[in-house]
Write a protein that holds these residues in place. Structure first.
Motif, PDB file in Angstrom:
ATOM      1  N   ASP A   8    -109.023 -35.746 -25.262  1.00 35.19           N
ATOM      2  CA  ASP A   8    -109.238 -37.173 -25.335  1.00 35.19           C
ATOM      3  C   ASP A   8    -110.337 -37.274 -24.538  1.00 35.19           C
ATOM      4  N   HIS A  10    -111.949 -40.222 -24.493  1.00 36.74           N
ATOM      5  CA  HIS A  10    -112.236 -41.719 -24.356  1.00 36.74           C
ATOM      6  C   HIS A  10    -110.876 -42.078 -23.356  1.00 36.74           C
ATOM      7  N   GLY A  11    -109.857 -41.766 -23.310  1.00 43.97           N
ATOM      8  CA  GLY A  11    -108.934 -42.131 -22.118  1.00 43.97           C
ATOM      9  C   GLY A  11    -107.528 -42.486 -23.014  1.00 43.97           C
ATOM     10  N   GLY A  12    -106.390 -42.200 -22.676  1.00 40.41           N
ATOM     11  CA  GLY A  12    -105.108 -42.762 -22.773  1.00 40.41           C
ATOM     12  C   GLY A  12    -104.428 -42.285 -24.275  1.00 40.41           C
ATOM     13  N   CYS A  13    -104.840 -41.189 -24.912  1.00 43.32           N
ATOM     14  CA  CYS A  13    -104.472 -40.932 -26.153  1.00 43.32           C
ATOM     15  C   CYS A  13    -103.952 -39.489 -26.263  1.00 43.32           C
ATOM     16  N   MET A  16    -100.935 -38.582 -28.824  1.00 39.71           N
ATOM     17  CA  MET A  16    -100.793 -39.556 -29.747  1.00 39.71           C
ATOM     18  C   MET A  16    -100.640 -38.986 -30.967  1.00 39.71           C
ATOM     19  N   ARG A  26     -95.415 -39.525 -29.691  1.00 41.02           N
ATOM     20  CA  ARG A  26     -96.189 -38.776 -28.807  1.00 41.02           C
ATOM     21  C   ARG A  26     -95.666 -37.552 -28.408  1.00 41.02           C
ATOM     22  N   PHE A  75    -109.783 -48.047 -31.394  1.00 42.20           N
ATOM     23  CA  PHE A  75    -110.665 -47.474 -30.739  1.00 42.20           C
ATOM     24  C   PHE A  75    -112.008 -47.210 -31.420  1.00 42.20           C
TER      25      PHE A  75
END
Length: 96
Positions: A8, A10-13, A16, A26, A75
């Motif tokens: 990731d 970008h952040g937070g995934c 997923m 998840r 996103f």
């Protein structure tokens, strides 16, 4: 088609994805090790957002769109490249 985000940018995934039945879920990034293809998702400007693993896009290109469709809106992912995992093949753009 099963897919999972393993890296990731970008952040937070992390983790997923979808299970084999297409149900959002998840998981641990290590679960992607069993999947045959690597993918990368990018913004329209070309910035790499996510990397992951998925089922065989060459055998089922229609379902290869699933990571892109799922992450399109939240996103702004606009492009997906892929290749067979564990190879030095060039990355190919997903096109029907």
């Amino acid at each position: 088609m099963r897919w999972i985000v393993t890296v990731d940018h970008h952040g937070g995934c992390i983790g997923m994805g979808e299970d084999a039945d297409g149900v959002p879920t998840r998981g641990a990034p290590e679960q992607g090790d069993a999947l045959p293809m690597e993918f990368r998702l990018y913004e329209a400007s070309g910035n790499l957002l996510f990397e992951g693993r998925c089922g065989d896009i060459d055998a089922d290109w229609w379902h290869g769109f699933e990571p892109l469709n799922y992450l399109w809106q939240p996103f702004r992912c606009r492009r997906l490249s892929y290749r067979r995992a564990g190879t030095d093949e060039p990355w190919r753009w997903l096109r029907p």
